[in-house]
Each structure stands twice: as C-alpha cells, then as structure tokens.
Design an enzyme around this catalytic site. Structure first.
Site, PDB file in Angstrom:
ATOM      1  CG  MET A   2      -3.890   9.076  -1.844  1.00 10.11           C
ATOM      2  SD  MET A   2      -4.075   7.882  -2.690  1.00 10.11           S
ATOM      3  CE  MET A   2      -5.254   8.212  -3.840  1.00 10.11           C
ATOM      4  CG  HIS A  62      -6.660   7.704  -7.720  1.00 14.05           C
ATOM      5  ND1 HIS A  62      -7.545   8.547  -7.659  1.00 14.05           N
ATOM      6  CD2 HIS A  62      -6.712   6.700  -7.161  1.00 14.05           C
ATOM      7  CE1 HIS A  62      -8.474   7.897  -6.619  1.00 14.05           C
ATOM      8  NE2 HIS A  62      -7.788   6.601  -6.355  1.00 14.05           N
ATOM      9  NE  ARG A 113      -1.118  31.959  -6.774  1.00 16.75           N
ATOM     10  CZ  ARG A 113      -1.417  31.652  -8.058  1.00 16.75           C
ATOM     11  NH1 ARG A 113      -1.111  30.265  -8.555  1.00 16.75           N
ATOM     12  NH2 ARG A 113      -1.984  32.389  -8.882  1.00 16.75           N
ATOM     13  CD  GLN A 158      -0.397  10.870  -3.572  1.00 19.58           C
ATOM     14  OE1 GLN A 158      -0.077  10.953  -2.381  1.00 19.58           O
ATOM     15  NE2 GLN A 158      -1.781  11.091  -3.658  1.00 19.58           N
ATOM     16  NE  ARG A 159      -4.077   3.513  -5.877  1.00 18.93           N
ATOM     17  CZ  ARG A 159      -5.478   3.591  -5.565  1.00 18.93           C
ATOM     18  NH1 ARG A 159      -5.755   4.132  -4.171  1.00 18.93           N
ATOM     19  NH2 ARG A 159      -6.159   3.201  -6.174  1.00 18.93           N
ATOM     20  CB  THR A 177      -1.100   0.136   1.249  1.00 18.38           C
ATOM     21  OG1 THR A 177      -1.616   1.452   1.198  1.00 18.38           O
ATOM     22  CG2 THR A 177      -0.282  -0.069   2.395  1.00 18.38           C
ATOM     23  CB  ILE A 178       0.676   4.393  -1.893  1.00 18.35           C
ATOM     24  CG1 ILE A 178      -0.489   4.991  -1.710  1.00 18.35           C
ATOM     25  CG2 ILE A 178       0.937   3.817  -3.482  1.00 18.35           C
ATOM     26  CD1 ILE A 178      -0.797   6.431  -2.516  1.00 18.35           C
ATOM     27  CG  ASP A 179      -2.565   4.585   2.357  1.00 19.77           C
ATOM     28  OD1 ASP A 179      -2.335   5.609   1.519  1.00 19.77           O
ATOM     29  OD2 ASP A 179      -3.555   4.475   2.917  1.00 19.77           O
ATOM     30  NE  ARG A 220      -5.054  30.248  -6.452  1.00 16.28           N
ATOM     31  CZ  ARG A 220      -4.952  30.684  -7.880  1.00 16.28           C
ATOM     32  NH1 ARG A 220      -4.551  29.556  -8.719  1.00 16.28           N
ATOM     33  NH2 ARG A 220      -5.052  31.682  -8.278  1.00 16.28           N
TER      34      ARG A 220
HETATM   35  O1  F6P Z   1      -5.611   2.457   0.581  1.00 20.46           O
HETATM   36  C1  F6P Z   1      -4.515   3.124  -0.308  1.00 20.46           C
HETATM   37  C2  F6P Z   1      -5.211   4.481  -0.857  1.00 20.46           C
HETATM   38  O2  F6P Z   1      -4.427   4.675  -1.817  1.00 20.46           O
HETATM   39  C3  F6P Z   1      -5.775   5.530   0.440  1.00 20.46           C
HETATM   40  O3  F6P Z   1      -4.655   6.450   0.618  1.00 20.46           O
HETATM   41  C4  F6P Z   1      -6.638   6.439  -0.207  1.00 20.46           C
HETATM   42  O4  F6P Z   1      -7.638   6.847   0.761  1.00 20.46           O
HETATM   43  C5  F6P Z   1      -7.397   4.956  -1.157  1.00 20.46           C
HETATM   44  O5  F6P Z   1      -6.475   4.206  -1.469  1.00 20.46           O
HETATM   45  C6  F6P Z   1      -8.272   5.646  -2.316  1.00 20.46           C
HETATM   46  O6  F6P Z   1      -8.772   4.585  -2.734  1.00 20.46           O
HETATM   47  P1  F6P Z   1      -9.535   4.323  -4.002  1.00 20.46           P
HETATM   48  O7  F6P Z   1      -8.839   4.541  -5.133  1.00 20.46           O
HETATM   49  O8  F6P Z   1     -10.463   3.224  -3.953  1.00 20.46           O
HETATM   50  O9  F6P Z   1     -10.609   5.704  -4.072  1.00 20.46           O
END
Ligand code: F6P
Length: 329
Positions: free
Chosen positions: A168, A259, A161, A261-262, A124-126, A253
């Site tokens: 995330m 996403h 600014r 980040q993913r 998980t990126i978290d 701002r």
């Molecule tokens: O669980 C990883 C995560 O990237 C969280 O940081 C984020 O809250 C969630 O997924 C977002 O998920 P989805 O793509 O289902 O909206």
C-alpha cells in the site's frame, strides 16, 4: 469536560490503543468520552456510545477499531456538516478528538472552521500525514510487509522467478521503501520518483546473469509510466509485472499484499506511539488546545495546526530514497 472521539478512514493496528489511552486519560481528569461510530458518519447521524474505562479493557492487542470506521466525508453530503455540528452541540461536546489520516483530518480542519474545537491524532499505514515523523499503524504494516518479502525470497529463488510485491501507499512510498530495504528487495518503485521500466528490465537481465531471481517491491501509487489497454484495468503491480515479463522473458509473478498489511495486533512500537499520542491529545484538550494535531518529532510529542497537518502528503525524503537504491544490485 466532555470529549468526543472518532476513528475515520482505513482501519489500522493501534486505533484501539489510542481509544484506550484517550478514555483512561480522560477518566483520570474526571472527563467523559462519547465515541462516535464509523467515523464522521456517526457524528452526522448522532450514532454514539459513552466510553468507560471498563469498556476499553483488553483491547490493547486487538487490531481495527472498536468504534468502527468509514471514509465518509461530511462535505460530500448535503447538510451533513450542519448535522455534525448540531450533534456535537446537542451532546455538549467541549472538544472532539479525531483519529485519522489525510481525508479524515481534512474533514476535521473544515468542520473546525465552523467553530468546533477539534484535535487530531495521525494514523495511517501509509505514514504520509504531515507534521509527524510517524503515524499510528505504520510500524505494524511495515513489519507485516517485511515478513512477506522475506517469505517471498524462498519461492523466487527456488523457481528462478521475478516476484513483484505490491504494497500500500498511494501518495508516498514509506511502506515500499521500508519493506524493500528491510526485506532485501532488488528494486523499489515509489510514487515519489518516476521509474523507467526499460532501464529496470535491463538491470534485472544483468542481475539474472549472476543471481537467477529478483524481488521488486512496488507501492500501489508508484509512478511507472505504463499505459495502454492493460493499464486501465489492472493495479500498478499488475502493469509492472506484465511489462517486466514481456521485456525480460523471465517468469514473473505478482503478489498484492493488500489489506493483510492493515490487519492484526499492533507492534510494541505502535502501541507505545498510540498510547503517547492518546495521552497527549487529552492533555492538550484539557490545556485548552484547539485546531491542532499531536504528532511525533524525533523523540518528542509535539503539535502542529490541522492546516499544516493536512496541507500536503509527507513524502519519503531524498536521503531515504538514496539509501533504498544504494544496495540494489
Ligand atoms: O489510506 C490507507 C490505505 O491503506 C491506502 O494505502 C490504500 O490505498 C487504501 O487505504 C485502501 O483503502 P480501502 O480499504 O478503503 O480500499
């Protein structure tokens, strides 16, 4: 041996690397790998494909997961757990490898209680799965978020600014702390500790007497204590932006990285970690392990019980939070 394999929860860079390592290691042991599509949903619906070493050719550098993923949790659907167990029995699966974050691994723990032999791999990126120092995907997301903060510096400074950058992390602030430190942010807001926005605004006003801009990195689950009408509809970053703009009068701002980040190719560190965990989980399965998750402890690959891995979210420790705030001026 017949191994099952699924990737569940949010996608992240490095999942294909785990798949490749699992399939190739299993093949070296003379084992077969059955991949289930879209996480637990594929097990419940018997939606699977046999994965050969050739099928995993050239996926090392590709983000996402060739198996697909979902947030489907069998316990939330009538009869789904029983259907999942039936599929695994029919497919003669000796052990199921589950690659996931807290939700997917919690489902693994529950289904393991029905007698299914399951082994986990944390991703998980978290970066908030307990029982491992790193989750697959985190290093890549951190690099992306840091680059974004670096780039935002130029607009913030050129336009005088305040820029709120939401990253995330709904339970833990690993990405916020990492990108905030690495990107030289002027404030870092995380779920682990409450933030007083009045104090933060005072800090920014003070700062702007010297430097005319600020970057505030906010985890999406940050504990900012802002409520009211706007609080019901906007993200945490949106609420922080509105609150700070009102209190400071500075042009403020919001940038939500979301996403982005993913996505994309995994970093070298993620590829190495994903490969080590993929090899280790197959070797553990062949050694007879059951109900465990492989993980990283320091430089070593270890394993912990699925129960321990899913007991609580792994939060950013106090020392790292201290470091995150030490240079904020
Ligand atoms: O669980 C990883 C995560 O990237 C969280 O940081 C984020 O809250 C969630 O997924 C977002 O998920 P989805 O793509 O289902 O909206």
């Amino acid at each position: 041996m017949r191994l099952g394999l699924l990737t569940g929860g949010g996608d992240c860079p490095g999942l294909n690397v785990v798949i490749r390592a699992v399939v190739r290691t299993a093949s070296g042991h003379g084992s077969t790998v059955i991949g289930y599509r879209h996480g637990w949903h594929g097990v419940t619906e018997a939606d699977s494909v046999e994965l050969t070493a050739a099928a995993t050719h050239a996926i090392l550098a590709i983000g996402g997961t060739m198996l697909g993923t979902s947030r489907y949790h069998p316990a939330d659907h009538d009869g789904a757990t029983e259907r999942a167990v039936d599929t695994l029995t029919r497919d003669r699966i000796d052990a199921l490898v589950v690659v996931g974050g807290d939700g997917t691994l919690a489902a693994a723990r529950e289904i393991a209680e029905s007698g299914v032999r399951i082994l986990g791999v944390p991703k998980t990126i978290d970066n908030d799965v307990s029982g491992t120092d790193r989750c697959v995907g985190f290093d890549t997301a951190l690099a992306i978020a840091t680059e974004a903060v670096d780039r935002i510096h130029t607009t913030a400074e050129s336009h005088d600014r305040s820029m709120v950058v939401e990253v995330m992390g709904h339970q833990a602030g690993w990405l916020a702390v990492g990108a905030g430190i690495a990107g030289g942010a002027h404030a870092i807001l995380v779920p682990e500790e409450p933030v007083d926005l009045a104090e933060l605004a005072a800090h920014l006003r003070h700062r702007h007497r010297r430097d005319s801009y600020s970057i505030i990195v906010v985890a999406e689950g940050a504990s900012v204590g802002v409520d009211g009408a706007a609080g019901m509809t906007t993200s945490v970053g949106g609420r922080v932006r509105a609150d700070l703009a009102a209190r400071t009068g500075f042009e403020t701002r919001l940038v939500v990285l979301g996403h982005v980040q993913r996505g994309g190719t995994p970093t070298a560190a993620d590829r190495v970690l994903a490969t080590r965990l993929g090899v280790a989980v197959v070797e553990a399965a062949h050694d007879g392990a059951c109900g465990v998750m492989v993980g990283l402890a320091g430089d070593e690959i270890t394993s912990v019980s699925l129960a321990d891995a899913t007991s609580t979210a792994r939060l950013v420790p106090k020392e790292l939070l201290h470091t995150a705030h030490a240079l904020l001026r």
